[in-house]
Enzyme design. Structure first.
Site, PDB file in Angstrom:
ATOM      1  N   GLY A  52       0.778  -1.241   0.000  1.00 34.42           N
ATOM      2  CA  GLY A  52       0.000   0.000   0.000  1.00 34.42           C
ATOM      3  C   GLY A  52       0.805   1.285   0.000  1.00 34.42           C
ATOM      4  N   ASP A 108       0.920   3.701   4.561  1.00 32.87           N
ATOM      5  CA  ASP A 108      -0.188   4.298   3.812  1.00 32.87           C
ATOM      6  C   ASP A 108      -1.347   4.711   4.722  1.00 32.87           C
ATOM      7  OD1 ASP A 108      -0.757   1.639   4.376  1.00 32.87           O
ATOM      8  OD2 ASP A 108      -1.559   1.154   2.411  1.00 32.87           O
ATOM      9  N   ASP A 111      -5.285   1.842  10.513  1.00 31.06           N
ATOM     10  CA  ASP A 111      -6.700   1.519  10.688  1.00 31.06           C
ATOM     11  C   ASP A 111      -6.883   1.023  12.133  1.00 31.06           C
ATOM     12  OD1 ASP A 111      -9.324   1.094   9.618  1.00 31.06           O
ATOM     13  OD2 ASP A 111      -8.880  -1.020   9.334  1.00 31.06           O
ATOM     14  N   PHE A 160     -13.977   3.223   3.649  1.00 28.49           N
ATOM     15  CA  PHE A 160     -12.957   2.437   2.958  1.00 28.49           C
ATOM     16  C   PHE A 160     -12.466   3.252   1.779  1.00 28.49           C
ATOM     17  CE2 PHE A 160     -10.952  -0.788   0.421  1.00 28.49           C
ATOM     18  CZ  PHE A 160     -10.266  -1.491   1.393  1.00 28.49           C
ATOM     19  N   ASP A 167      -5.621  -0.186  -2.109  1.00 26.09           N
ATOM     20  CA  ASP A 167      -6.381  -1.027  -3.028  1.00 26.09           C
ATOM     21  C   ASP A 167      -7.708  -1.496  -2.467  1.00 26.09           C
ATOM     22  OD1 ASP A 167      -5.165  -2.789  -1.043  1.00 26.09           O
ATOM     23  OD2 ASP A 167      -5.878  -4.423  -2.308  1.00 26.09           O
ATOM     24  N   ARG A 173      -4.980   0.887  -7.032  1.00 23.37           N
ATOM     25  CA  ARG A 173      -3.755   1.457  -6.458  1.00 23.37           C
ATOM     26  C   ARG A 173      -3.196   2.574  -7.335  1.00 23.37           C
ATOM     27  NH1 ARG A 173      -2.003  -1.989  -2.335  1.00 23.37           N
ATOM     28  NH2 ARG A 173      -2.388  -4.196  -2.636  1.00 23.37           N
TER      29      ARG A 173
HETATM   30  P1  IMP Z   1      -4.313  -2.118  10.590  1.00 18.76           P
HETATM   31  O1  IMP Z   1      -3.410  -3.186  11.140  1.00 18.76           O
HETATM   32  O2  IMP Z   1      -5.759  -2.429  10.815  1.00 18.76           O
HETATM   33  O3  IMP Z   1      -3.951  -0.732  11.034  1.00 18.76           O
HETATM   34  O4  IMP Z   1      -4.170  -2.283   9.050  1.00 18.76           O
HETATM   35  C1  IMP Z   1      -3.700  -1.369   8.220  1.00 18.76           C
HETATM   36  C2  IMP Z   1      -3.681  -1.967   6.827  1.00 18.76           C
HETATM   37  O5  IMP Z   1      -5.004  -2.331   6.381  1.00 18.76           O
HETATM   38  C3  IMP Z   1      -3.201  -0.892   5.885  1.00 18.76           C
HETATM   39  O6  IMP Z   1      -1.809  -0.922   5.752  1.00 18.76           O
HETATM   40  C4  IMP Z   1      -3.950  -1.208   4.622  1.00 18.76           C
HETATM   41  O7  IMP Z   1      -3.203  -2.108   3.836  1.00 18.76           O
HETATM   42  C5  IMP Z   1      -5.239  -1.858   5.069  1.00 18.76           C
HETATM   43  N1  IMP Z   1      -6.352  -0.882   5.097  1.00 18.76           N
HETATM   44  C6  IMP Z   1      -6.966  -0.362   6.169  1.00 18.76           C
HETATM   45  N2  IMP Z   1      -7.936   0.513   5.828  1.00 18.76           N
HETATM   46  C7  IMP Z   1      -7.925   0.552   4.481  1.00 18.76           C
HETATM   47  C8  IMP Z   1      -8.712   1.301   3.506  1.00 18.76           C
HETATM   48  O8  IMP Z   1      -9.610   2.113   3.811  1.00 18.76           O
HETATM   49  N3  IMP Z   1      -8.413   1.072   2.210  1.00 18.76           N
HETATM   50  C9  IMP Z   1      -7.427   0.202   1.808  1.00 18.76           C
HETATM   51  N4  IMP Z   1      -6.669  -0.491   2.676  1.00 18.76           N
HETATM   52  C10 IMP Z   1      -6.930  -0.333   3.999  1.00 18.76           C
HETATM   53 MG    MG Z   2      -0.424  -1.153   4.277  1.00 20.91          MG
END
Ligand code: IMP
Ligand code: MG
Length: 184
Positions: A52, A108, A111, A160, A167, A173
């Protein structure tokens, strides 16, 4: 093989532009200046988390003037159902001994925070000279673990999003802006 969908249908999934190319460019230029000021001539290692962050990384490395090297990591997260117990598996690691580097992690989006929380723990255990985390996007309302980046260029609500490296099922992307994805 992925199913064929019409270009029209593909484009229709892009609900609306959230952050334009110009807004991204402006924020990245400012981040470059901030990094230059913080490290003040000291060499840095930019580490981006694939896939990402690849577009963001390409822009960040060209926005800094301090001597910089780049590295990439690829991570997959496995969770056992209990929200807090997570394991991040590194499927590709940086090929450097980071104890000699000021490391800047370039991500990127944050979340739930679980991926970066684990990666940062892992990198800190390797004793870098220093470590900071910069993220293009932050969705603080979705956080499941307490993780705060040192810099977040844009804070966004719980949508999202796609584009500029991010992606949906590996598509979108290549969009030059950040857009909200139209979910069914
Ligand atoms: P976390 O461990 O939940 O913080 O995950 C983060 C990862 O989930 C990011 O590096 C993204 O690859 C993916 N992700 C989280 N939210 C989104 C979104 O809104 N669009 C696309 N990818 C996302
Ligand atoms: Mg990522």
């Amino acid at each position: 093989m992925k199913e064929t969908i019409s270009v029209e249908e593909f484009k229709n999934k892009i609900k609306r532009v959230l952050i334009t190319e110009e807004e991204i460019a402006e924020a990245v230029a400012k981040l470059g200046k901030d990094i230059d000021a913080i490290y003040d001539g000291r060499p840095i290692l930019l580490v981006s988390i694939l896939k990402g962050a690849f577009v963001f990384m390409a822009d960040v490395c060209r926005a800094v003037n301090v001597p910089c090297e780049i590295g990439f990591m690829c991570a997959k997260s496995y969770y056992d159902g209990t929200e807090s117990a997570g394991v991040v598996k590194i499927t590709m690691d940086i090929d450097k001994d980071i104890s000699k580097y000021h490391v800047v992690v370039v991500e990127d989006i944050i979340d739930t925070g679980r991926t970066l929380n684990d990666i940062v723990k892992m990198l800190k255990a390797r004793n870098p000279l220093s470590l900071r985390v910069v993220t293009l996007l932050d969705k603080p309302s979705r956080r499941l673990v307490d993780f705060k980046p040192d810099a977040a260029l844009f804070t966004i609500p719980d949508h999202f999003v796609i584009g500029y490296g991010l992606d949906c099922a590996e598509y979108y992307r290549n969009l030059p802006y950040i857009a909200e994805f139209k979910e069914e």
